[in-house]
Design a protein around this motif. Structure first.
Motif, PDB file in Angstrom:
ATOM      1  N   GLN A  78       0.816  -1.213   0.000  1.00 48.02           N
ATOM      2  CA  GLN A  78       0.000   0.000   0.000  1.00 48.02           C
ATOM      3  C   GLN A  78       0.847   1.258   0.000  1.00 48.02           C
ATOM      4  O   GLN A  78       0.378   2.322  -0.376  1.00 48.02           O
ATOM      5  CB  GLN A  78      -0.955  -0.009   1.184  1.00 48.02           C
ATOM      6  N   ASP A  79       2.093   1.153   0.425  1.00 50.08           N
ATOM      7  CA  ASP A  79       3.030   2.274   0.330  1.00 50.08           C
ATOM      8  C   ASP A  79       3.994   1.961  -0.814  1.00 50.08           C
ATOM      9  O   ASP A  79       4.937   1.178  -0.636  1.00 50.08           O
ATOM     10  CB  ASP A  79       3.801   2.456   1.638  1.00 50.08           C
ATOM     11  N   ASP A 126      10.959  10.317  -8.155  1.00 42.99           N
ATOM     12  CA  ASP A 126      10.689  10.866  -6.822  1.00 42.99           C
ATOM     13  C   ASP A 126       9.973  12.208  -6.867  1.00 42.99           C
ATOM     14  O   ASP A 126       9.578  12.744  -5.835  1.00 42.99           O
ATOM     15  CB  ASP A 126      11.979  10.963  -6.009  1.00 42.99           C
ATOM     16  N   SER A 129       3.666  12.500  -7.441  1.00 40.13           N
ATOM     17  CA  SER A 129       2.818  12.522  -6.244  1.00 40.13           C
ATOM     18  C   SER A 129       2.605  11.100  -5.747  1.00 40.13           C
ATOM     19  O   SER A 129       2.955  10.119  -6.415  1.00 40.13           O
ATOM     20  CB  SER A 129       1.466  13.155  -6.579  1.00 40.13           C
ATOM     21  N   GLY A 130       1.985  10.980  -4.572  1.00 38.81           N
ATOM     22  CA  GLY A 130       1.741   9.654  -4.008  1.00 38.81           C
ATOM     23  C   GLY A 130       0.887   8.782  -4.914  1.00 38.81           C
ATOM     24  O   GLY A 130       1.182   7.601  -5.126  1.00 38.81           O
ATOM     25  N   GLY A 131      -0.185   9.361  -5.462  1.00 35.98           N
ATOM     26  CA  GLY A 131      -1.051   8.607  -6.364  1.00 35.98           C
ATOM     27  C   GLY A 131      -0.346   8.218  -7.645  1.00 35.98           C
ATOM     28  O   GLY A 131      -0.550   7.117  -8.179  1.00 35.98           O
ATOM     29  N   GLU A 132       0.489   9.114  -8.164  1.00 34.64           N
ATOM     30  CA  GLU A 132       1.252   8.809  -9.373  1.00 34.64           C
ATOM     31  C   GLU A 132       2.276   7.710  -9.113  1.00 34.64           C
ATOM     32  O   GLU A 132       2.489   6.826  -9.950  1.00 34.64           O
ATOM     33  CB  GLU A 132       1.939  10.077  -9.881  1.00 34.64           C
ATOM     34  N   GLN A 133       2.891   7.737  -7.943  1.00 34.05           N
ATOM     35  CA  GLN A 133       3.855   6.692  -7.589  1.00 34.05           C
ATOM     36  C   GLN A 133       3.167   5.341  -7.461  1.00 34.05           C
ATOM     37  O   GLN A 133       3.731   4.308  -7.839  1.00 34.05           O
ATOM     38  CB  GLN A 133       4.574   7.065  -6.289  1.00 34.05           C
ATOM     39  N   GLN A 134       1.933   5.333  -6.957  1.00 25.41           N
ATOM     40  CA  GLN A 134       1.209   4.074  -6.825  1.00 25.41           C
ATOM     41  C   GLN A 134       0.863   3.503  -8.198  1.00 25.41           C
ATOM     42  O   GLN A 134       0.979   2.290  -8.435  1.00 25.41           O
ATOM     43  CB  GLN A 134      -0.059   4.266  -6.004  1.00 25.41           C
ATOM     44  N   ALA A 157      -3.824   5.251  -2.284  1.00 24.98           N
ATOM     45  CA  ALA A 157      -3.438   6.632  -2.574  1.00 24.98           C
ATOM     46  C   ALA A 157      -4.186   7.218  -3.769  1.00 24.98           C
ATOM     47  O   ALA A 157      -3.874   8.320  -4.213  1.00 24.98           O
ATOM     48  CB  ALA A 157      -1.927   6.715  -2.825  1.00 24.98           C
TER      49      ALA A 157
END
Length: 212
Positions: A78-79, A126, A129-134, A157
């Protein structure tokens, strides 16, 4: 695909028997603290049970090389893990870990479009965003073409619209390829919409001391 017998882990997991068939999408569903993520991590030896046995393709997981196992049984947490380097580097690193042939830029670009991730392959990961990284992490595991996908709250996310897009894409690819997926979610809606079978933790967990 997987078989669990007399499994115990600390005071969290106590499962007499559980069968996971190949070619299906399963959802582990239950309240927070019910052991969903703990059980999920046992399917690719990220955690080792105190008692009992898990088999994968009729072989005890305890006897398998964990690196080779994780090439076939891929985890998406999830992370999302973002590695140093570009978007391209992050998409390809899973293939490199799995010792598979690297794919062309065109394939990566098409995948980013499917993920609704409008980013250049040379952009630093890096900076996302968090959603883009997911979504980037989703792309990485999909490229690995694994036998089994372990997904721990894979859309945590994402907003609701993006969640639908990504889950539609992921489950379609898994089913078309005849793969197996085991998801952890707290969302009854996701569980009912995308899984072939919901495994309720309250149904499979037994009270301490009841295993024979």
């Amino acid at each position: 695909m997987f078989s669990i017998n007399q499994l115990v882990f600390k005071d969290i997991i106590n499962v007499r028997k559980l069968e996971i068939e190949s070619g299906k999408i399963y959802c582990l569903f239950g309240e927070s603290g019910s052991g969903k993520s703990t059980l999920l991590k046992m399917f690719n030896s990220m955690l080792t049970p105190d008692q009992g046995k898990i088999t994968y393709k009729d072989e005890s997981i305890a006897d398998l090389d964990p690196i080779q196992l994780r090439r076939e049984v891929v985890m998406l947490g999830q992370d999302p893990i973002v590695f140093e380097g570009t978007v391209r580097d992050n998409l390809l690193i899973g293939l490199q870990f799995a010792a598979k042939e690297v794919v062309a830029n065109q394939v990566l670009t098409e995948l980013l479009k499917e993920l609704h991730l409008a980013k250049d392959l040379d952009e630093e990961a890096d900076k996302l965003s968090g959603g883009e990284q997911q979504r980037l992490a989703f792309g990485r595991v999909l490229l690995m073409d694994a036998e089994v996908y372990l997904m721990d709250e894979p859309t945590s996310a994402l907003d609701e619209n993006t969640e639908t897009v990504i889950m539609d894409l992921f489950t379609k690819k898994v089913r078309n390829a005849g793969k197996t997926a085991i998801m952890v979610t707290h969302s009854k809606g996701i569980a009912e919409k995308y899984s072939d079978e919901i495994i309720y933790m309250t149904d499979i967990l037994m009270k301490e001391g009841t295993l024979s």
